[in-house]
Design an enzyme around this catalytic site. Structure first.
Site, PDB file in Angstrom:
ATOM      1  N   SER A 140       0.838   3.475  -0.874  1.00  0.00           N
ATOM      2  CA  SER A 140      -0.259   3.602   0.089  1.00  0.00           C
ATOM      3  C   SER A 140       0.168   4.653   1.100  1.00  0.00           C
ATOM      4  O   SER A 140       1.369   4.952   1.227  1.00  0.00           O
ATOM      5  CB  SER A 140      -0.454   2.259   0.795  1.00  0.00           C
ATOM      6  N   TYR A 153       2.703  -5.323   4.946  1.00  0.00           N
ATOM      7  CA  TYR A 153       2.133  -4.367   3.988  1.00  0.00           C
ATOM      8  C   TYR A 153       2.939  -3.060   4.004  1.00  0.00           C
ATOM      9  O   TYR A 153       3.302  -2.522   2.951  1.00  0.00           O
ATOM     10  CB  TYR A 153       0.666  -4.122   4.350  1.00  0.00           C
TER      11      TYR A 153
HETATM   12  N1  LIG Z   1      -8.255   0.191  -1.142  1.00  0.00           N
HETATM   13  C1  LIG Z   1      -7.452   0.792  -0.273  1.00  0.00           C
HETATM   14  O1  LIG Z   1      -7.872   1.194   0.839  1.00  0.00           O
HETATM   15  C2  LIG Z   1      -5.999   1.022  -0.634  1.00  0.00           C
HETATM   16  C3  LIG Z   1      -5.270   1.966   0.098  1.00  0.00           C
HETATM   17  C4  LIG Z   1      -3.938   2.170  -0.229  1.00  0.00           C
HETATM   18  C5  LIG Z   1      -3.351   1.489  -1.263  1.00  0.00           C
HETATM   19  N2  LIG Z   1      -4.083   0.570  -1.958  1.00  0.00           N
HETATM   20  C6  LIG Z   1      -3.422  -0.153  -3.046  1.00  0.00           C
HETATM   21  O2  LIG Z   1      -4.170   0.016  -4.224  1.00  0.00           O
HETATM   22  C7  LIG Z   1      -3.828  -1.033  -5.135  1.00  0.00           C
HETATM   23  C8  LIG Z   1      -5.095  -1.591  -5.769  1.00  0.00           C
HETATM   24  O3  LIG Z   1      -5.837  -2.271  -4.763  1.00  0.00           O
HETATM   25  P1  LIG Z   1      -7.420  -2.107  -4.610  1.00  0.00           P
HETATM   26  O4  LIG Z   1      -7.659  -1.347  -3.375  1.00  0.00           O
HETATM   27  O5  LIG Z   1      -8.022  -1.650  -5.863  1.00  0.00           O
HETATM   28  O6  LIG Z   1      -7.812  -3.635  -4.279  1.00  0.00           O
HETATM   29  P2  LIG Z   1      -8.580  -4.722  -5.159  1.00  0.00           P
HETATM   30  O7  LIG Z   1      -8.434  -6.000  -4.390  1.00  0.00           O
HETATM   31  O8  LIG Z   1      -9.948  -4.245  -5.456  1.00  0.00           O
HETATM   32  O9  LIG Z   1      -7.734  -4.806  -6.505  1.00  0.00           O
HETATM   33  C9  LIG Z   1      -6.463  -5.401  -6.561  1.00  0.00           C
HETATM   34  C10 LIG Z   1      -6.308  -6.153  -7.873  1.00  0.00           C
HETATM   35  O10 LIG Z   1      -4.992  -6.746  -7.908  1.00  0.00           O
HETATM   36  C11 LIG Z   1      -5.128  -8.041  -8.471  1.00  0.00           C
HETATM   37  N3  LIG Z   1      -4.020  -8.924  -8.098  1.00  0.00           N
HETATM   38  C12 LIG Z   1      -3.811  -9.560  -6.906  1.00  0.00           C
HETATM   39  N4  LIG Z   1      -2.744 -10.341  -6.987  1.00  0.00           N
HETATM   40  C13 LIG Z   1      -2.237 -10.195  -8.233  1.00  0.00           C
HETATM   41  C14 LIG Z   1      -1.113 -10.739  -8.909  1.00  0.00           C
HETATM   42  N5  LIG Z   1      -0.295 -11.620  -8.317  1.00  0.00           N
HETATM   43  N6  LIG Z   1      -0.894 -10.357 -10.189  1.00  0.00           N
HETATM   44  C15 LIG Z   1      -1.731  -9.503 -10.814  1.00  0.00           C
HETATM   45  N7  LIG Z   1      -2.811  -8.961 -10.223  1.00  0.00           N
HETATM   46  C16 LIG Z   1      -3.052  -9.298  -8.949  1.00  0.00           C
HETATM   47  C17 LIG Z   1      -6.456  -8.555  -7.921  1.00  0.00           C
HETATM   48  O11 LIG Z   1      -6.945  -9.660  -8.666  1.00  0.00           O
HETATM   49  C18 LIG Z   1      -7.322  -7.312  -8.028  1.00  0.00           C
HETATM   50  O12 LIG Z   1      -7.966  -7.253  -9.270  1.00  0.00           O
HETATM   51  C19 LIG Z   1      -3.041  -2.064  -4.319  1.00  0.00           C
HETATM   52  O13 LIG Z   1      -1.652  -1.920  -4.594  1.00  0.00           O
HETATM   53  C20 LIG Z   1      -3.326  -1.663  -2.891  1.00  0.00           C
HETATM   54  O14 LIG Z   1      -2.311  -2.064  -2.001  1.00  0.00           O
HETATM   55  C21 LIG Z   1      -5.401   0.325  -1.676  1.00  0.00           C
END
Ligand SMILES: NC(=O)c1ccc[n+]([C@@H]2O[C@H](COP(=O)([O-])OP(=O)(O)OC[C@H]3O[C@@H](n4cnc5c(N)ncnc54)[C@H](O)[C@@H]3O)[C@@H](O)[C@H]2O)c1
Length: 282
Positions: A140, A153
């Protein structure tokens, strides 16, 4: 890795958001896609959207044995894995001094140890299969900055950045053809601000002062100007070009520059989100 068609991609967190879009983008490249998540309906929806024979495996990435079983199933079904996305993640909010041990255990278990487990289960198999492969871990912008109200985080994501840098060096030392990238998005509209939907009951104790920080983060995520499909497209492009750092939002690098100058000049750290602490509600 220039050619992706016909190769095998594994995406953790493939049931929603960025993971779903990575799976769709890989399917469009003609890859065989395996998604892993704890959200089975979410995975079914992703599989439907890919219009391809996507394999969905229920897997809690915080558990080493479940990630090991995932790797075993991928190699049993496809004999190889070429592109691993350690992407599953969750977020928690609130000041550090009231962060609960459950917050630390839950978020570090998925965001940091999930990546550890992915690397431990897949990289030895990739080394053995030989040839080109690539590991992309989702960190991130918070993996390069220090954001108030996000210490768990940030710690987890800084860990993913440095782990990926170490992995890159180590794979170069053994002259492997496995590339490494670290994905560092800022705010992207996904389900991340509602991560508690998947929080297990045994780790339910949350930070009592989380609410205003969580509300700020939810709004910022909703207003994110770069979409998950755009993040996925940028990520696959970076894999094709073997680029290590994937910054999807242009302003992240400005904030990193300020942080690096703070470090080099030994001055107090600059708050990268000043609007967050100017509100009276925090
Ligand atoms: N959306 C943002 O603004 C953003 C910014 C920076 C980084 N990220 C990172 O992107 C990645 C994806 O997140 P996203 O934004 O798509 O969110 P999201 O919540 O839409 O997707 C995350 C997915 O991870 C799954 N998950 C949660 N716990 C789990 C576990 N124990 N085992 C397996 N799967 C699990 C959830 O069920 C979900 O399907 C994450 O690592 C998040 O930290 C997101």
């Amino acid at each position: 890795m220039k050619e992706l068609g016909g190769k095998v991609a594994v995406v953790t967190g493939g049931g929603s958001g960025i993971g779903r879009e990575l799976a769709l983008a890989c399917a469009r490249e003609g890859m065989k896609v395996v998604i892993a998540d704890i959200d089975e309906p979410g995975m079914a929806e992703t599989a439907k959207l890919t219009n391809a024979a996507t394999m969905a495996v229920r897997c809690n990435v915080s558990k080493a044995d479940e990630v090991e079983s995932l790797a075993a199933r991928v190699y049993e079904a496809h004999g190889a894995a070429h592109l691993l996305f350690n992407n599953a993640g969750v977020s928690v909010a609130g000041p550090t001094w009231t962060t609960t041990l459950h917050d630390w255990e839950w978020c570090m278990g998925i965001n940091l140890m999930g990546v550890v487990h992915g690397i431990r289960s897949f990289v030895p198999r990739m080394l053995q299969q030989g040839g080109e492969a690539h590991v992309v871990s989702t960190a991130s912008a918070a993996g390069t900055l220090s954001v108030p109200g996000s210490s768990v985080y940030c710690v987890s994501k800084h860990g993913v950045v440095t782990m990926s840098e170490c992995l890159h060096h180590e794979l170069r030392i053994v002259k492997s053809q496995i590339g490494v990238s670290v994905l560092c998005p800022a705010f992207v509209p996904t389900g991340i601000a509602d991560s508690h939907r998947n929080r297990p009951a045994e780790l339910a104790d949350t930070n009592p002062l989380a609410a205003p920080y969580a509300a700020w983060a939810k709004k910022a995520v909703e207003k994110g100007k770069i979409s998950a499909p755009e993040v996925a497209a940028m990520t696959l492009q970076a894999v094709k070009e073997d680029r290590f750092y994937i910054f999807t939002h242009p302003h992240t690098r400005d904030a990193i520059e300020v942080r690096m100058q703070d470090l080099l000049q030994q001055r107090h750290p600059t708050n990268p989100t000043p609007s967050k602490t100017s509100g009276e509600n925090l």
